[in-house]
Design a protein around this motif. Sequence first.
Motif, PDB file in Angstrom:
ATOM      1  N   GLY A 143     -15.235  12.803  17.669  1.00 23.27           N
ATOM      2  CA  GLY A 143     -17.469  13.511  17.261  1.00 23.27           C
ATOM      3  C   GLY A 143     -17.584  13.118  16.203  1.00 23.27           C
ATOM      4  O   GLY A 143     -18.907  12.848  16.280  1.00 23.27           O
ATOM      5  N   LEU A 144     -16.491  12.675  15.336  1.00 21.03           N
ATOM      6  CA  LEU A 144     -16.892  12.199  14.075  1.00 21.03           C
ATOM      7  C   LEU A 144     -17.071  10.793  14.163  1.00 21.03           C
ATOM      8  O   LEU A 144     -17.807  10.298  13.351  1.00 21.03           O
ATOM      9  CB  LEU A 144     -16.323  13.224  13.091  1.00 21.03           C
ATOM     10  N   PHE A 145     -16.119  10.282  14.796  1.00 24.52           N
ATOM     11  CA  PHE A 145     -15.886   8.617  14.036  1.00 24.52           C
ATOM     12  C   PHE A 145     -16.503   7.882  15.366  1.00 24.52           C
ATOM     13  O   PHE A 145     -15.609   7.003  15.664  1.00 24.52           O
ATOM     14  CB  PHE A 145     -14.687   8.228  13.419  1.00 24.52           C
ATOM     15  N   ASN A 146     -16.434   8.763  16.168  1.00 27.59           N
ATOM     16  CA  ASN A 146     -17.510   8.149  17.830  1.00 27.59           C
ATOM     17  C   ASN A 146     -15.983   7.615  18.658  1.00 27.59           C
ATOM     18  O   ASN A 146     -15.875   6.221  19.056  1.00 27.59           O
ATOM     19  CB  ASN A 146     -17.912   6.654  17.346  1.00 27.59           C
ATOM     20  N   ARG A 147     -14.649   8.117  17.640  1.00 29.75           N
ATOM     21  CA  ARG A 147     -13.319   7.143  19.106  1.00 29.75           C
ATOM     22  C   ARG A 147     -12.655   8.555  19.056  1.00 29.75           C
ATOM     23  O   ARG A 147     -11.893   8.991  19.224  1.00 29.75           O
ATOM     24  CB  ARG A 147     -12.626   6.864  16.716  1.00 29.75           C
ATOM     25  N   GLY A 148     -12.752   8.035  20.780  1.00 25.16           N
ATOM     26  CA  GLY A 148     -12.187   9.048  21.672  1.00 25.16           C
ATOM     27  C   GLY A 148     -10.651   9.249  22.022  1.00 25.16           C
ATOM     28  O   GLY A 148     -10.538   7.818  21.553  1.00 25.16           O
ATOM     29  N   ALA A 149     -10.275   9.484  22.261  1.00 26.28           N
ATOM     30  CA  ALA A 149      -8.903   9.507  22.742  1.00 26.28           C
ATOM     31  C   ALA A 149      -8.325   8.827  23.719  1.00 26.28           C
ATOM     32  O   ALA A 149      -9.282   8.667  25.220  1.00 26.28           O
ATOM     33  CB  ALA A 149      -7.675  10.710  22.712  1.00 26.28           C
ATOM     34  N   ALA A 153     -28.988  20.804  -1.284  1.00 26.46           N
ATOM     35  CA  ALA A 153     -27.963  19.765  -2.484  1.00 26.46           C
ATOM     36  C   ALA A 153     -28.627  18.571  -2.139  1.00 26.46           C
ATOM     37  O   ALA A 153     -27.945  17.816  -2.958  1.00 26.46           O
ATOM     38  CB  ALA A 153     -26.126  20.488  -1.974  1.00 26.46           C
ATOM     39  N   TYR A 154     -28.553  17.715  -1.053  1.00 19.79           N
ATOM     40  CA  TYR A 154     -28.391  16.700  -0.351  1.00 19.79           C
ATOM     41  C   TYR A 154     -29.352  16.535  -0.284  1.00 19.79           C
ATOM     42  O   TYR A 154     -29.696  14.710  -0.825  1.00 19.79           O
ATOM     43  CB  TYR A 154     -27.968  16.407   1.473  1.00 19.79           C
ATOM     44  N   GLU A 156     -22.509   7.795  -0.056  1.00 22.39           N
ATOM     45  CA  GLU A 156     -21.607   8.553   0.103  1.00 22.39           C
ATOM     46  C   GLU A 156     -22.087   9.743   0.147  1.00 22.39           C
ATOM     47  O   GLU A 156     -21.845  10.520   0.587  1.00 22.39           O
ATOM     48  CB  GLU A 156     -21.133   8.220  -1.289  1.00 22.39           C
ATOM     49  N   ILE A 157     -23.341   9.649  -0.414  1.00 23.19           N
ATOM     50  CA  ILE A 157     -24.035  11.442  -0.350  1.00 23.19           C
ATOM     51  C   ILE A 157     -24.668  11.265   0.982  1.00 23.19           C
ATOM     52  O   ILE A 157     -24.440  12.688   2.164  1.00 23.19           O
ATOM     53  CB  ILE A 157     -25.614  10.934  -0.955  1.00 23.19           C
ATOM     54  N   SER A 158     -25.113  10.708   1.879  1.00 21.86           N
ATOM     55  CA  SER A 158     -25.440  10.485   2.925  1.00 21.86           C
ATOM     56  C   SER A 158     -24.381  10.795   4.010  1.00 21.86           C
ATOM     57  O   SER A 158     -24.641  11.355   5.177  1.00 21.86           O
ATOM     58  CB  SER A 158     -26.514   9.124   3.659  1.00 21.86           C
ATOM     59  N   GLU A 159     -23.038   9.739   3.724  1.00 19.54           N
ATOM     60  CA  GLU A 159     -21.856  10.347   4.828  1.00 19.54           C
ATOM     61  C   GLU A 159     -21.740  11.762   4.529  1.00 19.54           C
ATOM     62  O   GLU A 159     -21.281  12.314   5.684  1.00 19.54           O
ATOM     63  CB  GLU A 159     -20.820   9.159   4.159  1.00 19.54           C
ATOM     64  N   ALA A 160     -21.434  11.923   4.212  1.00 22.43           N
ATOM     65  CA  ALA A 160     -21.397  13.466   3.410  1.00 22.43           C
ATOM     66  C   ALA A 160     -22.182  14.328   4.200  1.00 22.43           C
ATOM     67  O   ALA A 160     -21.605  15.485   4.821  1.00 22.43           O
ATOM     68  CB  ALA A 160     -20.698  13.817   1.978  1.00 22.43           C
ATOM     69  N   ASN A 161     -22.890  14.045   4.216  1.00 20.88           N
ATOM     70  CA  ASN A 161     -24.154  14.678   4.551  1.00 20.88           C
ATOM     71  C   ASN A 161     -24.140  15.366   5.871  1.00 20.88           C
ATOM     72  O   ASN A 161     -24.736  15.887   6.667  1.00 20.88           O
ATOM     73  CB  ASN A 161     -26.104  15.124   4.668  1.00 20.88           C
ATOM     74  N   ASP A 162     -23.661  13.508   6.667  1.00 21.09           N
ATOM     75  CA  ASP A 162     -23.943  13.429   8.190  1.00 21.09           C
ATOM     76  C   ASP A 162     -23.004  13.928   9.056  1.00 21.09           C
ATOM     77  O   ASP A 162     -22.643  14.684   9.838  1.00 21.09           O
ATOM     78  CB  ASP A 162     -23.118  11.972   8.774  1.00 21.09           C
ATOM     79  N   VAL A 163     -21.367  14.683   7.794  1.00 18.08           N
ATOM     80  CA  VAL A 163     -20.813  15.931   8.167  1.00 18.08           C
ATOM     81  C   VAL A 163     -20.676  17.339   8.307  1.00 18.08           C
ATOM     82  O   VAL A 163     -20.835  17.752   8.880  1.00 18.08           O
ATOM     83  CB  VAL A 163     -19.241  14.800   7.766  1.00 18.08           C
ATOM     84  N   LEU A 164     -20.952  17.400   7.033  1.00 21.03           N
ATOM     85  CA  LEU A 164     -20.998  18.883   6.315  1.00 21.03           C
ATOM     86  C   LEU A 164     -22.516  18.802   7.351  1.00 21.03           C
ATOM     87  O   LEU A 164     -23.069  20.539   7.407  1.00 21.03           O
ATOM     88  CB  LEU A 164     -21.459  18.834   4.647  1.00 21.03           C
ATOM     89  N   ASP A 192     -27.717   6.640   8.660  1.00 20.33           N
ATOM     90  CA  ASP A 192     -28.764   7.008   9.158  1.00 20.33           C
ATOM     91  C   ASP A 192     -29.903   6.093   7.613  1.00 20.33           C
ATOM     92  O   ASP A 192     -29.108   5.898   6.200  1.00 20.33           O
ATOM     93  CB  ASP A 192     -28.824   8.522   8.100  1.00 20.33           C
ATOM     94  N   ILE A 193     -31.079   6.591   7.641  1.00 21.04           N
ATOM     95  CA  ILE A 193     -31.939   6.057   6.572  1.00 21.04           C
ATOM     96  C   ILE A 193     -33.092   6.972   6.407  1.00 21.04           C
ATOM     97  O   ILE A 193     -33.205   8.344   7.115  1.00 21.04           O
ATOM     98  CB  ILE A 193     -33.355   5.107   7.392  1.00 21.04           C
ATOM     99  N   GLU A 194     -33.371   7.633   4.490  1.00 24.10           N
ATOM    100  CA  GLU A 194     -34.127   8.206   4.605  1.00 24.10           C
ATOM    101  C   GLU A 194     -35.716   7.806   3.830  1.00 24.10           C
ATOM    102  O   GLU A 194     -35.060   6.902   3.389  1.00 24.10           O
ATOM    103  CB  GLU A 194     -33.766   9.525   3.669  1.00 24.10           C
ATOM    104  N   SER A 195     -36.712   7.625   3.895  1.00 21.51           N
ATOM    105  CA  SER A 195     -37.722   8.067   3.627  1.00 21.51           C
ATOM    106  C   SER A 195     -38.792   9.120   3.096  1.00 21.51           C
ATOM    107  O   SER A 195     -38.725   9.961   3.782  1.00 21.51           O
ATOM    108  CB  SER A 195     -39.023   6.696   4.527  1.00 21.51           C
ATOM    109  N   GLU A 196     -40.033   8.283   2.895  1.00 22.64           N
ATOM    110  CA  GLU A 196     -40.371  10.107   2.362  1.00 22.64           C
ATOM    111  C   GLU A 196     -42.829   9.176   2.934  1.00 22.64           C
ATOM    112  O   GLU A 196     -42.707   8.274   2.422  1.00 22.64           O
ATOM    113  CB  GLU A 196     -40.842   9.738   0.812  1.00 22.64           C
ATOM    114  N   VAL A 197     -42.732  10.023   2.465  1.00 23.49           N
ATOM    115  CA  VAL A 197     -44.326  10.021   3.062  1.00 23.49           C
ATOM    116  C   VAL A 197     -45.070  10.427   2.205  1.00 23.49           C
ATOM    117  O   VAL A 197     -45.021  11.543   2.306  1.00 23.49           O
ATOM    118  CB  VAL A 197     -44.992   9.550   4.651  1.00 23.49           C
TER     119      VAL A 197
END
Length: 397
Positions: free
Chosen positions: A128-134, A29-30, A54-62, A149-154
């Motif tokens: 771990g998700l947001f680089n914010r430790g307690a 889907a991503y 928004e799609i990249s953010e969702a994929n980064d988590v899921l 994150d960046i996506e490219s094609e070749v």
Amino acid sequence: MSTKDFVEKDYYKVLGVPKDATDAEIKKAYRKLARENHPDANKGDAKAEARFKEISEANDVLGDPKKRKEYDDARALFGNGGFRAGPGGQGGSFNFDLGDLFGGAQGPGGAGGGAGGFGGGLGDVFGGLFNRGAGTGAGTRTQPRRGQDIESEVTLSFTEAVDGATVPLRMSSQAPCKACSGTGDKNGTPRVCPTCVGTGQVSRGSGGGFSLTDPCVDCKGRGLIAETPCEVCKGSGRAKSSRTMQVRIPAGVFDGQRIRLRGKGAPGERGGPAGDLYVVVHVDAHPVFGRKDDNLTVTVPVTFDEAALGGEIKVPTLGGPAVTLKLPAGTPNGRTMRARGKGAVRKDGTRGDLLVTVEVAVPKELDDKAREALETYRQATAGEDPRAELFQAAKGA
């Protein structure tokens, strides 16, 4: 990202997959959505660019099993942004700031934990998700931010995909503005935001004695305000940056394969790590060779007498010298033979095989001598019917 954003955003809905989707379904889907909304395919389309982020953010988590579990646990705990404790419920109503839960609240006298004994435990869940430790104190809320994150094609030739290649990739991403050194201020002297006191976040009440943390609207989450906004980045401290990288594509890649290069994405903020670069590989077809897993394929024409009487035939290989294969007498049309070690490179460095399929070539024209020889052959084999078994099988079925 704020606590409110994390709790309320439905990443499954963003990717259009059910909550019990497999990793493969999420990845599929991503890829589909990322290709449709990629900035390179939608020049000047701000909506497509926002959708891509928004799609990249969702994929980064899921797309990360650990992050996905943390996200699912948080959604189960807080629901849709509503961690409820009704007035008069068991234990009574109690007041606390969700921002303290995520940032590590202090109890009286500076002791960690505070009323209710929550401490910094949930900070560990979401760190771990947001680089914010307690941690403790407001200073822990201004943490380094990981780059996007960046996506490219070749597109590679068939030979480059088999043997590997180093290709240049030109990429555009957000990076610290060079004109103001990332400060957002033309003179390089921004001031601390008086609204959030430099934390970049503010708390607001949500009813029931709870409060949620959001990015500060005055400084847009930066914690700093430019007295004289930079003309290039308009005070944001970030500007579009283009760069060309030499990227090594490993040998043996397939058409459609997605390669991850860690730390080659957009630069981070406030000393945070860079994001990752994802390269989707497209492979052009070859006029002679094909691909089947780690094996290469080729179809080789042979004459009737070679197939009937047997012999040796030479077969081309990709980028190497020809190999000689022994053709057994009576070789049928379509038979496949194997030339070991002449295929594509595997992950362990070894090579697959070259699968050679025989195709009997029928001449379009015959001279008198050849025709006479074939007529003699026809007469010699007149009593044989190669279709007899076919008719027998058809009757018995």
